[in-house]
Design an enzyme around this catalytic site. Structure first.
Site, mmCIF file in Angstrom:
data_model
loop_
_atom_site.group_PDB
_atom_site.id
_atom_site.type_symbol
_atom_site.label_atom_id
_atom_site.label_comp_id
_atom_site.label_asym_id
_atom_site.label_seq_id
_atom_site.Cartn_x
_atom_site.Cartn_y
_atom_site.Cartn_z
ATOM 1 N N PRO A 143 21.946 22.746 0.767
ATOM 2 C CA PRO A 143 20.937 21.978 0.037
ATOM 3 C C PRO A 143 19.910 22.881 -0.659
ATOM 4 C CG PRO A 143 21.253 21.148 2.268
ATOM 5 C CD PRO A 143 21.934 22.470 2.200
ATOM 6 N N GLU A 144 19.807 22.725 -1.964
ATOM 7 C CA GLU A 144 18.755 23.378 -2.726
ATOM 8 C C GLU A 144 18.046 22.289 -3.525
ATOM 9 O OE1 GLU A 144 19.569 27.191 -4.364
ATOM 10 O OE2 GLU A 144 21.133 27.642 -2.908
ATOM 11 N N LYS B 95 12.330 21.162 -1.551
ATOM 12 C CA LYS B 95 13.448 20.868 -0.662
ATOM 13 C C LYS B 95 13.081 19.835 0.402
ATOM 14 C CE LYS B 95 15.285 25.560 -1.083
ATOM 15 N NZ LYS B 95 15.762 26.741 -0.338
ATOM 16 N N ARG C 274 21.178 35.558 5.151
ATOM 17 C CA ARG C 274 20.899 35.379 3.732
ATOM 18 C C ARG C 274 21.863 36.242 2.925
ATOM 19 N NH1 ARG C 274 17.778 30.943 2.444
ATOM 20 N NH2 ARG C 274 15.761 30.975 3.509
#
Length: 266
Positions: A2-3, A51, A252
Site C-alpha cells: 500500500p502506497e 497512507k 527496505r
C-alpha cells in the site's frame, strides 16, 4: 504494497460502500476498542490522508486506520464469503444492510473525535493526491535536511505524504539519481522536477488496479527498477541492483540502475 495511490483507492471503495448508510454491525477487534459499539450511527465519509484512512461517523467520531505493509480493507455483499484472510487476522468489521467492510491485519486502528484528527495525521506533509498538495512546501521540506539520503527523505511522510518504497525507487530512477545521494547534492534542476514528477506518478495510478511507471503495462514491464534485480535495465541493459536502505528496523529493499542513476551506492 500500500502506497498513496492504493490507499486513495481503498478510501474510494469504502466511501462508496458505506457512506450515507447506518451501521448494522460494528466489531472492532483490538483491546482498546473492544467495548465500542458504533451500531446505528451513519457513516458520513471515508477519505485518505497520505497512507492513512479516516472513516468519519455520525456523532463526531473518526475511525483511523493505517495499512502499513500487510493491512487491507475488503468489501463484501450479503452472503458473500470473506476471503481476506483467516478470522484471527480480522481487526475491524463495519456492516450496513447492503455491504460489509472487513479490515484485515490492520496494524493501526484508533477511534478519535473528528475534531481531533490532527492528532493522527497533523504531522504529515502535503498529500500528493490530496487537496492540500503544495509542491513548493513539499520541496522545501525535503531540502530542509541536506545531509539526508534522498530515498530516506522521500519516505518521510512529514515531508510529503504518499510515497512508499516502490515509488521511492521509481522516482529516483526517473530523476537519474541514486537513493543514497544526499539531498543537498541534488542538482537544482533535478530538485525542481521532484514534486511534479512524484505527483504525476501517483496521479497516473490512482485509478489503476495495477501500478505502472513505465507506460508499458501490456508488455509486462510495469516498473523500471523496483523488484527487477538482476534483470536488465529497460533503458540501458545494465543489470538492476538491489540493497537495503534505512536504519535496519524494517526491510527496505531499494532498487537502482548503476548506469542510468548517478550518485553514491552501498
Amino acid at each position: 504494497m500500500p502506497e498513496g495511490d492504493t490507499v486513495h483507492q481503498a478510501a474510494r471503495r469504502l466511501h462508496t460502500a458505506l457512506a450515507g448508510h447506518a451501521l448494522t454491525r460494528s466489531d472492532l477487534r483490538v483491546p482498546k476498542l473492544a467495548t465500542v459499539d458504533l451500531t446505528g450511527r451513519t457513516v458520513l465519509d471515508v477519505t485518505a490522508r497520505g497512507k492513512h484512512l479516516l472513516t468519519r461517523i455520525e456523532g463526531g467520531l473518526t475511525l483511523h486506520s493505517h495499512l502499513r505493509m500487510d493491512g487491507i480493507w475488503r468489501i463484501y455483499a450479503p452472503g458473500e464469503p470473506w476471503r481476506g484472510g483467516p478470522g484471527h487476522q480480522i481487526r475491524a468489521i463495519l456492516g450496513t444492510a447492503e455491504r460489509t467492510a472487513v479490515g484485515y491485519r490492520l496494524p493501526v486502528l484508533d477511534l478519535l473525535r473528528t475534531a481531533d484528527e490532527d492528532k493522527a495525521v497533523g504531522h504529515l506533509g502535503p498529500d500528493l493526491l490530496g487537496p492540500d498538495w503544495d509542491p513548493e512546501r513539499a520541496l522545501e521540506n525535503v531540502l530542509a535536511t541536506p545531509e539526508r539520503a534522498l530515498g530516506e527523505a522521500l519516505l518521510d511522510q512529514r515531508n510529503l505524504a504518499g510515497i512508499g518504497n516502490i515509488y521511492k525507487s521509481e522516482l529516483c530512477f526517473l530523476l537519474g539519481t541514486t537513493p543514497w545521494l544526499r539531498v543537498g547534492e541534488l542538482p537544482e534542476e533535478t530538485a525542481a522536477r521532484l514534486p511534479g514528477l512524484a505527483k504525476k506518478l501517483l496521479e497516473a495510478n490512482r485509478d489503476r488496479p495495477s501500478r505502472t511507471t513505465t507506460g508499458r503495462p501490456r508488455t509486462g514491464q510495469r516498473l523500471y527498477v523496483y523488484g527487477r534485480a538482476p534483470r536488465p535495465c529497460l533503458r540501458c541493459g545494465t543489470s538492476i541492483r538491489v540493497a537495503e536502505q534505512g536504519d535496519g528496523s524494517r526491510s527496505r529493499p531499494t532498487y537502482w540502475c548503476p548506469t542510468c542513476q548517478q550518485g553514491p551506492t552501498p
